[in-house]
Every structure is written in structure tokens, then in C-alpha cells.
Design a protein around this motif. Structure first.
Motif, PDB file in Angstrom:
ATOM      1  N   THR A 318     -14.582  24.727 -27.764  1.00 15.35           N
ATOM      2  CA  THR A 318     -15.517  24.040 -27.213  1.00 15.35           C
ATOM      3  C   THR A 318     -17.229  24.658 -27.019  1.00 15.35           C
ATOM      4  N   CYS A 319     -16.886  25.724 -27.539  1.00 15.45           N
ATOM      5  CA  CYS A 319     -17.909  26.030 -28.080  1.00 15.45           C
ATOM      6  C   CYS A 319     -18.609  25.950 -29.879  1.00 15.45           C
ATOM      7  N   PHE A 321     -17.122  23.729 -30.571  1.00 14.99           N
ATOM      8  CA  PHE A 321     -17.515  22.167 -30.735  1.00 14.99           C
ATOM      9  C   PHE A 321     -18.886  21.798 -31.061  1.00 14.99           C
ATOM     10  N   LEU A 322     -19.503  22.403 -29.919  1.00 11.46           N
ATOM     11  CA  LEU A 322     -21.245  22.522 -29.694  1.00 11.46           C
ATOM     12  C   LEU A 322     -21.350  23.224 -30.755  1.00 11.46           C
ATOM     13  N   SER A 393     -12.520  23.844 -33.588  1.00  8.53           N
ATOM     14  CA  SER A 393     -12.659  23.413 -32.023  1.00  8.53           C
ATOM     15  C   SER A 393     -10.956  22.790 -31.823  1.00  8.53           C
ATOM     16  N   TRP A 397      -8.068  23.764 -29.058  1.00  9.10           N
ATOM     17  CA  TRP A 397      -7.844  23.088 -28.072  1.00  9.10           C
ATOM     18  C   TRP A 397      -6.467  22.782 -28.022  1.00  9.10           C
TER      19      TRP A 397
END
Length: 432
Positions: A318-319, A321-322, A393, A397
Motif C-alpha cells: 500500500t505504501c 502504491f501511494l 505494490s 500484495w
């Protein structure tokens, strides 16, 4: 006399575990050498050749693991450990010596065979010479030496890789730096070979050899015997544990540190510093595992590892991805390494060395170690493509989903082996 026997047990376990030290060093050293030998061999624009260089040793691991079990059952554990020491020594010298890319990969392949043999035999040998009440701790010594080998490779790589911002230093790195990274393995490899002359043969192997001889059988069990129905449950468990240790995803951090830390916003010099940080965390939490594996048990630790990594990779993905970078990303990577070092790293080898009956332990360990290295090969080879297609990301995942699936399987099927003799475990785990 009792104290002498205890001291001697620690000595022979540590000597055997030196195979783990060389395993860890040889496996990880290529990550630090990668930016420089790729320039030397002019393969920076060839993903295929980069993949060949990274996986040639892993192919050797497959062969080494494949032959280790039957050879150890036929000739003994000690001679095979000595063979692995010879292979490590030859590979360390030859890899840094060759100027031809093909010969470079052949030398890496030879070292890989040594890794495959040592990774299958060292934990098995240690389990067979250790008392039940400290067996988990003793087998974990093998993982301890693996992570010390990893840290040694990381520190050597950092010390030898001169400041890449200076052109003359970069030229030295490309011409000589990567060679000395491989040559540094020669001394511990030669020491392992020397000390291996002073350890005894496994008492389990000697007893097993005596029993078949009295019954007119051979000492080495084959795949046809391992595939009998009564071993089905324990073999499936061993294969899942072995493959999951690789496909949990942690090991790509060691082999592809450059890509992972560059994606997190660091340059090459920052990459080397962060690699050493992960190596230190790896050692610290492996030391903790030496104490917790006999207190908490194997089942608790392997479930903690699967679940913990699943959560960390979910957050890490998630980090990425952000678009987050910097210290937080390093902290998450270190957290993943720490959880792995305290759980899946040592517990995998301990369980594999414990759950199989004496009669098929050699071939079963070889089979599971072969599966482990197949998992390592596919993980290492697939990461660049996955990372290119899905980004960091999506890749992490996927590793998170794998960890969660493994948690469910292990929750239902993994027994507790703490404090039980190998004979007792055979009665509990093998279908009659």
C-alpha cells in the motif's frame, strides 16, 4: 564426562552449521556484486542475461539438493558435508577469477551445488546428533550461521564497493571490486573443509546402515519408498513448508535489494547501507529465535511468521502504491526481515529435519530442499517481471496473499514438535 559430551555436541553442530555460513554468504554476495559485474560483462541492457547470472547458482542448488539425500544415505552425512566444502572453495576462487561470462556462470553453478548439498545435509546432521530437549536450538544454529553469512556478504560488499560517485572508484569496482566480493569466501570455505575432518558420522546414519545390512537391504531409501501412502501427509507438509519459506517473498529483498531500495527513493550508496541494516536485523532476530524456538514452539512461530508477513506486505504494498519513500519504507522492510528471521527462517529447517522418519529422512530432506530451491528459482526469476508488470505494490500484495493462504494451511496441518524425540514424532506423524 557429561560436560565434555555437551561441549563436543556444540562443536560438531557448529562445524556442520558452517555449511550454513557459506550458504548465506554465497547466496547473497551476488546482490552486492550485481551492479558491477553487469557492467563488466556488458549485460546491463539484457534482462535475460541478468536473470541467467542471478539464477545460475540456484540451478546448481537444485542439482545439489536432488543428489544430496540418496548420496548421504549411501555414503554418509560427513563425506557429503566435506564435498560441499570443496565445492564452496572452488567456486569462490573461480567466480572472481574468470573473465568470460559463461565460465563465470559455471563457477556460480558449482557454488550452487555446494549450497544445495549443505542446505539439505547440515540441518539433518545437526538434528540427528542433538538431544531432543535442545534439538530445535541446535538446528537453529544452522539458520544463525546462514544469517551471519548473509551479513558478512553485505558488510564485505559495502566495504569493497568504493564510493560510486567518483569515476575512478567506479572503474575499480567494475574491474576488481566484484571479484574480491567472491574471493572473500575462500577463507571460511577452506576452514569448513579442514574442520569437517574432525566431526564424526551421524549416529542415526550408522544405526540405519547397520539395520539394513542385517536385514539384507540397502541403507538408502528411494523415491518409490518415500511416495508410499503412509508418508503422504508428512511429505505434503514438508513440501508446503519448504516452498512457502521462499514464496513468502522475503528473500527477494536480499537478491533484488537494488531495485527495492531504489524504488523506495535511495541511490546505490544508500542501498548498500540499508542492506547492512537489514542484515543486522536479520542476525538480531535470529538470535532471539534460538531462545523462543524451544519456549514458544515450532507451530506458534511458523504461524506468527506467516500471519505477520502477510500483514507487513499488505502495508508495504500500500505504501508503494501511494508513492511513499524514505525511512518508513526501510522500517517496513526491516520489519519483514525481522519477522522472517525469528520465524520462517529457522523454523523451516528445524521442522524439515524433525518430521520425517529415519528410514526416509535423507531422501525426504533432499526432496523438500529441492522443492525449496525450485521455489527460490521461480521467485528470483519471476520478481523482475512481476515488478515490471505490477509494480512494487502489486508484487508485495501478491506475497501477502500467499502468506495468508499458507497461514490457513499451516494452522490446520502443522503439528508441534517441541521436546519430542525423533522416534516419538515418527509414531505420531506417519500413517500406519
Amino acid at each position: 564426562m557429561q560436560e565434555f559430551n555437551k561441549t563436543f555436541t556444540y562443536f560438531i553442530c557448529l562445524v556442520s552449521a558452517m555449511g550454513g555460513l557459506l550458504f548465506g554468504y554465497d547466496w547473497v554476495v551476488i546482490g552486492g556484486a550485481k551492479p558491477f559485474y553487469e557492467l563488466y560483462f556488458d549485460i546491463t541492457e539484457s534482462p535475460l542475461m541478468q536473470g541467467v547470472a542471478m539464477t545460475s547458482a540456484l540451478i546448481g542448488c537444485l542439482l545439489g539438493a536432488l543428489v544430496a539425500g540418496s548420496a548421504a544415505d549411501r555414503y554418509g552425512r560427513k563425506p557429503l558435508l566435506m564435498v560441499s566444502a570443496v565445492l564452496f572453495t572452488v567456486s569462490a576462487v573461480a567466480t572472481g577469477l574468470f573473465n568470460d561470462f559463461t565460465l563465470f556462470n559455471i563457477a556460480r553453478f558449482v557454488g550452487g551445488v555446494g549450497i544445495g548439498v549443505a542446505s539439505a545435509l547440515a540441518p539433518m546432521y545437526i538434528a540427528e546428533v542433538s538431544p531432543a530437549d535442545i534439538r530445535g536450538r541446535m538446528v537453529s544454529l544452522n539458520q544463525m550461521t546462514i544469517v551471519l553469512g548473509i551479513l558478512a556478504a553485505q558488510v564485505v560488499n559495502m566495504l569493497l564497493a568504493r564510493d560510486t560517485a567518483m569515476e575512478e572508484n567506479m572503474a575499480w569496482n567494475v574491474a576488481w571490486g566484484w571479484r574480491w566480493m567472491f574471493w572473500a569466501e575462500t577463507l571460511p570455505a577452506a576452514l569448513f573443509l579442514l574442520l569437517s575432518f574432525f566431526i564424526p558420522e551421524s549416529p542415526v546414519y550408522l544405526r540405519l546402515k547397520a539395520e539394513p545390512l542385517s536385514a539384507g537391504r540397502t541403507a538408502d531409501a528411494g523415491m518409490d519408498e518415500l511416495l508410499q501412502r503412509k508418508y503422504g501427509r508428512v511429505l505434503l507438509l514438508g513440501l508446503v513448508i519448504a516452498v512457502f519459506q521462499q514464496w513468502c517473498g522475503t528473500n527477494v529483498i536480499f537478491n533484488y535489494a537494488q531495485e527495492i531500495f531504489v524504488s523506495a527513493g535511495f541511490d546505490v550508496d544508500g542501498m548498500f547501507i540499508n542492506i547492512v541494516i537489514t542484515g543486522v536485523a536479520n542476525v538480531i532476530f535470529t538470535i532471539l529465535a534460538l531462545y523462543t524456538i524451544e519456549k514458544w514452539g515450532r507451530r506458534t512461530l511458523i504461524l506468527l511468521g506467516a500471519g505477520g508477513l502477510g500483514v507487513i506486505y499488505l502495508v508495504l504494498g500500500t505504501c508503494y502504491f501511494l508513492g511513499m519513500t524514505g525511512v518508513l519504507m526501510v522500517a517496513l522492510v526491516v520489519a519483514a526481515i525481522s519477522v522472517y528471521a525469528m520465524t520462517l527462517g529457522p523454523v523451516t529447517w528445524t521442522l524439515l529435519a524433525e518430521i520425517f522418519p529415519h528410514r526416509v529422512r535423507g531422501i525426504a530432506m533432499a526432496t523438500c530442499t529441492f522443492a525449496l530451491w525450485v521455489g527460490c528459482c521461480t521467485l528470483t526469476f519471476s520478481f523482475p517481471s512481476m515488478n515490471a508488470a505490477l509494480g512494487s505494490s502489486g508484487t508485495f500484495w501478491i506475497y501477502s496473499v500467499i502468506c495468508m493462504g499458507a497461514f490457513l494451511f499451516l494452522f490446520r496441518n502443522c503439528p508441534e514438535t517441541k521436546g519430542k524425540s525423533l522416534e516419538q514424532l515418527e509414531k505420531e506423524l506417519v500413517e500406519r
